[in-house]
Structure formats: structure tokens, C-alpha cells
Design a protein around this motif. Structure first.
Motif, PDB file in Angstrom:
ATOM      1  N   HIS A 322       0.891  -1.255  -0.031  1.00 18.21           N
ATOM      2  CA  HIS A 322       0.023  -0.026  -0.123  1.00 18.21           C
ATOM      3  C   HIS A 322       0.793   1.343  -0.029  1.00 18.21           C
ATOM      4  O   HIS A 322       0.293   2.313  -0.308  1.00 18.21           O
ATOM      5  N   ILE A 351      -2.855   6.026   5.742  1.00 17.46           N
ATOM      6  CA  ILE A 351      -4.087   5.366   5.412  1.00 17.46           C
ATOM      7  C   ILE A 351      -5.162   6.281   5.584  1.00 17.46           C
ATOM      8  O   ILE A 351      -5.246   7.080   6.792  1.00 17.46           O
ATOM      9  N   ARG A 355     -10.326   3.904   6.301  1.00 14.94           N
ATOM     10  CA  ARG A 355     -10.045   2.755   5.259  1.00 14.94           C
ATOM     11  C   ARG A 355      -9.790   1.458   5.930  1.00 14.94           C
ATOM     12  O   ARG A 355     -10.272   0.516   5.248  1.00 14.94           O
ATOM     13  N   THR A 392       2.765   5.772   7.956  1.00  9.53           N
ATOM     14  CA  THR A 392       1.952   5.046   8.844  1.00  9.53           C
ATOM     15  C   THR A 392       2.921   4.115  10.086  1.00  9.53           C
ATOM     16  O   THR A 392       3.917   3.973   9.716  1.00  9.53           O
TER      17      THR A 392
END
Length: 404
Positions: A322, A351, A355, A392
Motif C-alpha cells: 500500500h 491510510i 479505510r 503509518t
């Protein structure tokens, strides 16, 4: 696959004590015989005394090698040896005169008895010595009708104190030997690791660095090859420098003393004891993944260490999926004694809010099961903090007292 274990150094503080005990038994056997011979005419039943001393001589000579080491000096032998001494003490009133006994005269085995008690001290420490010397003390007091002379009392007390003191010294010596042997093992492993690091640096690492540079210059498929070579270079440097090779265990065989073995390479999970968490996380290090660890091992029960490492792997998988191919990640391991904290951070796009809940509703349970579920089973927790555009961070906490 473990390397062959070899004994390199052998040390034993107590081995000279066993040799001294062997000589003591022989000398005191001769002393007991001479003592009897010098007072032969004063015995009421000299034949009984001579018969016992003959047995004592045969027993001492026949068991001469049994008191040469802790391995050969078994519990059964110690019990039989003490029985021979106690029988000699009990026979003394039958063979000798009452007057001589009350005057503080020696027993039939005389000071040979102390050798039996000292053998208990060398074999089992001060507790065994206390038990054996108590038996001897009771036997000596019994032949005096419960009213021992001052000399007898002093002799009994001397044997009791000396044997317990010797047993305590032996226990301390064994602990010191084990500590010294472990220190020598660590030193030997460190030197070997430094030698390997020099060899690897002079050869393999230089080749990998050259492949990375040339691949980047050439571009195309060569650039991908260069990237892979760079990751392997970082991983290899981490493995060499972190000192994750576990030294082999110190021998617990008292007959050999402390023993230093050549260190061995063990696969993580080779046993179900404790694992160093660093050894499970170090392979994740690469050109885009930095690994920061404490300088000392981070031990955890093997199942807990593997589950925590799997959760870290899942977090890194999420980074690759991601955050994009160009994202970097950092792994930080902290050992706070009562808990272990592993933080995985990346510099990806982050993120978006909501989500994770949406993904869980769609049946994609990567974070819910692979990360949070694993930590929940260990009694720990997983906290995820993500800010759009700032990457993140996943913080994994495992309490030591609750891991199984």
C-alpha cells in the motif's frame, strides 16, 4: 543445522579435592591399623577389631578409584562407605574396653570416618555434608552413653563444621566455573564473529556493493538486480554485526568441571525454550527496511517470539502493498523488561480515515487478524497511527509475564 560441538577448554577446581580425598583415605586407613596395632593388648576382643580393620583395608583399596571423581562416586557408594564407618564406630564398645572409650579413646575407624563425610561434601555440597556428619555425630555420642567426653565432642563438632564448610566452598566453586566458562564461550564466539565479519567484508559484501552500483548505472533489469544485491548486502551486514549466534551450553557434569564448547549455529525455533527476537526480525532488514535493535538479546518464549515476528512481517507486507515500491520502513525493537515493544514505521502516503474499517467490512482482514489478532492472543496490543501524507506507524506490545 548445528555445527559439531567440541570441547575446547576443561576446568575443574574440585578435581584436586577428589585426588586429595583419595590420598586421605589411604593414609587414614594406615593410621587406623597402626593405632590398633599399638594398643592390641588393651582390647577386650582384639579378634573382632582385627576383623573389622581387615574389612576396612579391603574396602578402602577396592574402592580407591571410586573416590577419584564425582561421576564414579555414586550415591550408592557414598551410602555404603558411610555404613562401613558407622559399623566400625558401633563395634568399638564390643571390641574395646569401657574405660578406654569413656576416657576419649579412638573408635576403630578413627579419623578414616571423616573421609566418608568429606566425600558427601564434595559430591552433594553442604546439605549432604550436614546429613552425613550428623549420622557420625549420633553414632559417636551413642557409644558414650549419651555423655561424650570433651575431646569426643570437639572432634564431632570439627568434622561437622569442616564438612559443611567444604561443601559450601565446592558449591561456590562450581558456580564460579560455570560463570567463567560462559564468559570464555562468549569471548570465543565474539572473536569468531569478528573473523567472519572481516572475511565477509573483504569478499562477499564488496561484490554485492559493486553489483548494486553497476546495476544502478546500467538501469533496466540490471537496476532491479542491483536493488536486490543492495538488500542482501544490508541484511548480511546486520546479521554479522548483531551477534545473534547463540553460544553452546556449559556442561553440568561435575566430574568434568565446567566445560567450554565451540559455539553452534541454531535455527530459530530449534527448541521450545526462549528465542532471541532479534534473530527473527533481522532478516527483514534491507535497502528499504532499517532495523534498530538493543545491544543485548531480547528473549521471549519461542511461540510468542514467532507470533510477534509474524505480526511484524504482516505489517511490512502492508507497507509493500500500500505504500509503494519506493517507500522506506523502519523496525525498532525495545526491551523494557516487563514488556517488549516493536514499532514498524513507514514514509508512505498513510491510510485514509475509515479505510481500515472499510477493508474489514469487505472481508480483507490483514490488519485485524494478521496483526491485532496475533497480539491479542499473546495478551498484548497493536496500535496503528496513520496520518495521510505522513506515513503509518504500528506499535506492537507484548507483556512478558503473559506470553506462553
Amino acid at each position: 543445522m548445528a555445527t559439531k560441538r567440541e570441547r575446547v577448554v576443561r576446568m575443574s577446581v574440585e578435581q584436586p579435592l577428589w585426588r586429595a580425598l583419595t590420598a586421605y583415605r589411604l593414609l587414614t586407613m594406615v593410621y587406623a591399623v597402626l593405632l590398633f596395632a599399638s594398643a592390641y593388648k588393651g582390647f577386650v576382643r582384639p579378634g573382632a577389631a582385627a576383623g573389622y580393620l581387615a574389612v576396612l583395608v579391603v574396602w578402602t583399596l577396592a574402592t580407591h578409584r571410586r573416590v577419584g571423581s564425582a561421576a564414579r562416586c555414586t550415591r550408592g557408594f557414598l551410602a555404603a562407605d558411610l555404613t562401613v564407618a558407622l559399623v566400625g564406630i558401633a563395634l568399638t564398645p564390643f571390641a574395646d574396653t569401657h574405660a578406654r572409650i569413656q576416657a576419649g579413646g579412638p573408635t576403630l575407624p578413627s579419623i578414616w570416618t571423616a573421609g566418608s563425610v568429606l566425600a558427601f561434601a564434595l559430591k552433594g555440597g553442604w546439605r549432604w555434608a550436614g546429613i552425613a556428619s550428623t549420622f557420625v555425630a549420633v553414632a559417636n555420642i551413642a557409644i558414650h552413653g549419651g555423655d561424650p567426653t570433651r575431646d569426643t565432642f570437639h572432634n564431632v563438632l570439627l568434622v561437622w563444621v569442616a564438612s559443611i564448610a567444604l561443601g559450601y566452598v565446592v558449591e561456590v566453586a562450581r558456580a564460579s566455573e560455570a560463570t567463567l566458562a560462559r564468559a570464555l564461550e562468549i569471548e570465543a564466539a565474539t572473536r569468531e564473529r569478528e573473523r567472519l565479519a572481516r572475511d565477509i567484508h573483504d569478499g562477499v559484501l564488496q561484490v554485492l556493493a559493486m553489483v548494486q552500483r553497476r546495476g544502478t548505472e546500467l538501469g533496466g533489469e540490471a537496476a532491479e538486480l542491483g536493488r536486490m544485491a543492495g538488500e542482501q548486502e544490508v541484511a548480511l551486514r546486520t546479521l554479522v554485526s548483531s551477534g545473534l549466534v547463540r553460544p553452546s551450553r556449559v556442561s553440568r557434569d561435575e566430574s568434568l568441571g565446567a566445560r567450554v564448547d565451540a559455539y553452534e549455529v541454531e535455527e530459530p525455533g530449534a527448541d521450545e525454550g526462549e528465542l532471541d527476537l532479534r534473530s527473527l526480525l533481522a532478516p527483514h532488514a534491507g535497502s528499504r527496511v532499517s532495523f534498530a535493535e538493543p545491544g543485548t538479546p531480547v528473549p521471549l518464549p519461542a511461540p510468542a517470539a514467532r507470533e510477534l515476528a509474524a505480526a511484524v512481517g504482516a505489517a511490512l507486507d502492508n507497507v509493500r502493498k500500500h505504500a509503494g515500491e519506493g517507500a522506506r520502513a523502519w523496525i525498532l525493537v525495545e526491551d523494557w523488561g516487563d514488556e517488549v515493544i516493536v514499532t514498524v514505521r513507514d514514509d508512505g502516503p498513510g491510510i485514509p480515515a475509515g479505510r481500515l474499517d472499510q477493508a474489514e467490512g469487505e472481508g480483507r482482514m490483514g490488519v485485524a487478524l494478521s496483526i491485532r489478532g496475533r497480539l491479542r492472543d499473546l495478551g498484548g496490543s497493536a496500535e496503528l497511527v496513520s496520518v495521510p501524507g505522513q506515513g503509518t506507524e504500528v506499535e506492537l506490545k507484548v507483556p512478558r509475564g503473559r506470553t506462553q
